[in-house]
Scaffold this motif. Structure first.
Motif, PDB file in Angstrom:
ATOM      1  N   SER A  62       0.870  -1.298  -0.091  1.00  0.00           N
ATOM      2  CA  SER A  62       0.100  -0.286   0.034  1.00  0.00           C
ATOM      3  C   SER A  62       1.190   1.356  -0.026  1.00  0.00           C
ATOM      4  O   SER A  62       0.438   2.440  -0.979  1.00  0.00           O
ATOM      5  CB  SER A  62      -1.068  -0.202   0.708  1.00  0.00           C
ATOM      6  N   THR A 110       2.175   1.849  -2.864  1.00  0.00           N
ATOM      7  CA  THR A 110       1.217   2.650  -4.152  1.00  0.00           C
ATOM      8  C   THR A 110       1.297   3.963  -4.026  1.00  0.00           C
ATOM      9  O   THR A 110       1.223   4.749  -5.132  1.00  0.00           O
ATOM     10  CB  THR A 110      -0.017   1.480  -3.977  1.00  0.00           C
ATOM     11  N   LEU A 156      -6.250   2.673  -4.472  1.00  0.00           N
ATOM     12  CA  LEU A 156      -6.314   1.046  -4.652  1.00  0.00           C
ATOM     13  C   LEU A 156      -5.057   1.249  -3.545  1.00  0.00           C
ATOM     14  O   LEU A 156      -5.136  -0.327  -2.873  1.00  0.00           O
ATOM     15  CB  LEU A 156      -5.317   1.387  -5.819  1.00  0.00           C
ATOM     16  N   TRP A 157      -4.834   2.692  -3.172  1.00  0.00           N
ATOM     17  CA  TRP A 157      -3.870   1.513  -1.947  1.00  0.00           C
ATOM     18  C   TRP A 157      -4.630   1.850  -0.841  1.00  0.00           C
ATOM     19  O   TRP A 157      -4.020   0.869   0.425  1.00  0.00           O
ATOM     20  CB  TRP A 157      -2.865   3.037  -1.318  1.00  0.00           C
ATOM     21  N   MET A 158      -5.807   2.023  -0.350  1.00  0.00           N
ATOM     22  CA  MET A 158      -7.102   1.516   0.600  1.00  0.00           C
ATOM     23  C   MET A 158      -6.433   0.082   0.497  1.00  0.00           C
ATOM     24  O   MET A 158      -6.397  -0.285   1.453  1.00  0.00           O
ATOM     25  CB  MET A 158      -7.613   2.641   0.967  1.00  0.00           C
ATOM     26  N   ASP A 212      -5.640   5.113  -7.720  1.00  0.00           N
ATOM     27  CA  ASP A 212      -4.930   5.547  -6.951  1.00  0.00           C
ATOM     28  C   ASP A 212      -5.576   5.234  -5.399  1.00  0.00           C
ATOM     29  O   ASP A 212      -5.096   4.485  -4.430  1.00  0.00           O
ATOM     30  CB  ASP A 212      -4.088   5.804  -7.498  1.00  0.00           C
TER      31      ASP A 212
END
Lengths: 255, 327
Positions: A10, A13, B95-97, B92
């Protein structure tokens, strides 16, 4: 508990999905390589006018790494932005809601940023070294000579440690504007200026950038009463202290 | 089930949240109501362990938030702040979450579709309007398909279309059996969406009761009559066993009166009526009276909060809700 590998992914990202952080790393590379090349080239062209003291012994490695004096600011900015943007945008609350174990969040973030900074730094310093040696022509050196590989590798570690130091400072201050406002003048003005002031310089030589730069020298300048690895260790101690301070602030303060 | 036990938060010498204890009932929409500065956001942040309580604790199914494995799968939250980095795309951001809580990547596309942001998924949040930012925040809350959802002032700054969308969303989430906990400083908004009500003022619990109960306690209906022949009207009303009381501007009001019967009564007595109108006491007024003592920043306009002015215009709100045809 959140799973650490998941949080690492994460955080990766997060880093790669913002232009500003990507560009500061590209800028670090470009500044260190281009400035190293330019100074190396000028050194070769003007070598005859150098004083005997500067020519003998001549530090070809350190000359090719001259760009670090400016490039280190770019990697400091990278560290500040990569952490500080979460505070500026209020995203830190979303991050902590997703990963409430603050140590896990900070550990993963520091690991991802640190490894990325190390990779970019090493590529940068080795490219700068080789490009610089080409520009130095017959005054050049090579990695096989004593201490040269250590100086180039040490330069990569030095940049990474400054980045980690900035990450810790930003976590303590929780503001990218404040962090930049303190760190940039510190590394660009305060530390270099104080380092030539008598008496004060005995203290300043233990500042993170002064101490760490000992690792970049093949020919010691005499500024440091300690060796290259000790210098790097002092720099690492600063980075560790900043990160511990950052962790304590993150752990105990309201987000 | 989220339970607050004697939750207290002190900033310096100011008590933001004062010994707050309540449970958030499961499977319904609970409105968390209070004037600005009452401590709603602070309470919500403490539920998520973002702010540390000075005393007391919050448990989620008996555990602290920090001990919940992959918390986004249990609780989705939309907090006041936007929470997305302006330079990151909507995709994004989600996505990171998702990655941090081991939520499959496909779910990102699903929630983007759910909130209607698919077309701007690859756009950076910088260019988002307030409404789009709010939708992104809601997508983030829904990401882990959580059984509990928390929204802090979700309709703030939204256009009417967005407000209606959020109301529908909250109701449909509760209809799926999820717990929805939503804060607001507007009683009228809550009257349309909430099944349960928790009211706080100055960090203290003022009320914790089902919405229907609150409406029953606080909504008095009456019929207002206006006539050029008041004496005949009063005689007729009293003759029918009613007790009219004087209303504004020379009108008369009959509590719990039936307009049909009253109109017939007036006609039977030959009384001319200039007005015959059902009145609904506003829940907003009841809320304002309840919190009047705890409003932190108040204006000194006489009657602004303490003495509610009759507002028949508002009353249309809650009975459409009762009829279940809220749009």
């Amino acid at each position: 508990m959140a799973a650490f590998p998941a949080v690492l992914q994460s955080e990766w990202t997060k880093v790669r999905s913002i232009r500003s952080t990507v560009w500061t790393l590209v800028t670090t590379f470009l500044i260190v390589v281009a400035m190293g090349f330019a100074i190396s080239l000028l050194t070769r062209l003007n070598f005859a006018q150098f004083t005997e003291h500067d020519r003998n012994p001549f530090d070809a490695t350190n000359t090719s790494l001259s760009g670090i004096a400016l490039g280190e600011l770019a990697i400091v900015v990278f560290g500040v932005l990569a952490v500080g943007n979460e505070y500026a945008s209020g995203m830190i609350r979303v991050s902590l809601a997703a990963v409430p174990q603050r140590g896990v969040l900070m550990g993963a973030k520091t690991a991802v940023l640190g490894v990325l900074a190390l990779a970019v730094s090493l590529v940068t310093v080795f490219v700068a070294f080789f490009v610089g040696q080409v520009a130095l022509g017959r005054y050049n050196t090579d990695l096989g000579r004593p201490n040269v590989l250590r100086a180039v590798f040490g330069a990569g570690c030095y940049l990474t440690l400054l980045c980690l130091f900035s990450i810790g400072v930003t976590m303590m201050l929780r503001s990218q504007v404040l962090s930049l406002g303190i760190l940039i003048p510190f590394f660009f003005l305060v530390s270099p200026i104080l380092s030539i002031v008598p008496v004060v310089k005995n203290v300043v030589r233990y500042f993170p950038d002064r101490a760490g730069s000992a690792a970049l020298q093949v020919v010691p300048t005499g500024d440091h009463p300690y060796g290259p690895w000790t210098g790097l260790a002092i720099c690492a101690a600063w980075a560790a202290a900043a990160l511990i301070g950052g962790y304590l602030v993150l752990k105990h303060r309201d987000a | 089930m989220i339970e607050l036990h004697h939750l207290t938060k002190r900033y310096g010498d100011k008590l933001a949240v004062d010994d707050l204890s309540f449970r958030i009932p499961e499977g319904v929409v609970t409105g968390f109501l209070g004037p600005n500065g009452a401590g709603k956001s602070t309470t919500m942040r403490m539920i998520l362990d973002l702010d540390r309580p000075t005393a007391g604790e919050v448990t989620i199914d008996g555990r602290r938030y920090a001990d919940v494995q992959d918390p986004l799968r249990e609780i989705g939250a939309l907090l006041e702040a936007k929470g997305a980095h302006p330079g990151r795309t909507a995709y994004d951001h989600l996505l990171w979450m998702a990655q941090s809580n081991r939520i499959p990547r496909e779910r990102v596309d699903q929630v983007l579709d759910l909130v209607g942001l698919t077309a701007v998924a690859k756009k950076r949040a910088r260019g988002f309007s307030l409404g789009m930012g709010q939708r992104l925040g809601i997508a983030a809350a829904l990401l882990g398909d959580p059984k509990i959802l928390m929204f802090d002032e979700p309709v703030n700054g939204l256009d009417p279309e967005g407000i209606v969308w959020i109301r529908r969303l909250m109701k449909s989430l509760a209809a799926e059996g999820r717990t929805v906990f939503v804060s607001s400083h507007l009683m009228s908004e809550m009257a349309l969406t909430a099944d349960h009500l928790v009211v706080i003022g100055r960090g203290r619990l003022l009320a914790d009761l089902p919405m229907a109960e609150f409406i029953r306690q606080n909504s008095r209906s009456s019929v207002r009559l206006r006539t050029p022949q008041p004496e005949q009207l009063l005689d007729a009303l009293r003759g029918a066993g009613l007790s009219p009381r004087p209303g504004p501007d020379g009108s008369w009001e009959v509590t719990d009166g039936d307009p049909v019967l009253l109109g017939d009564l007036a006609a039977a007595h030959g009384v001319t009526l200039h007005e015959l109108s059902p009145q609904q006491a506003s829940l907003e007024d009841a809320f304002m009276q309840m919190t009047a003592d705890s409003v932190e920043y108040r204006t000194d306009i006489p009657g602004a909060a303490a003495t509610p002015a009759p507002q028949p215009a508002w009353g249309s709100g809650w009975d459409t809700r009762q009829a279940g045809k809220e749009s």
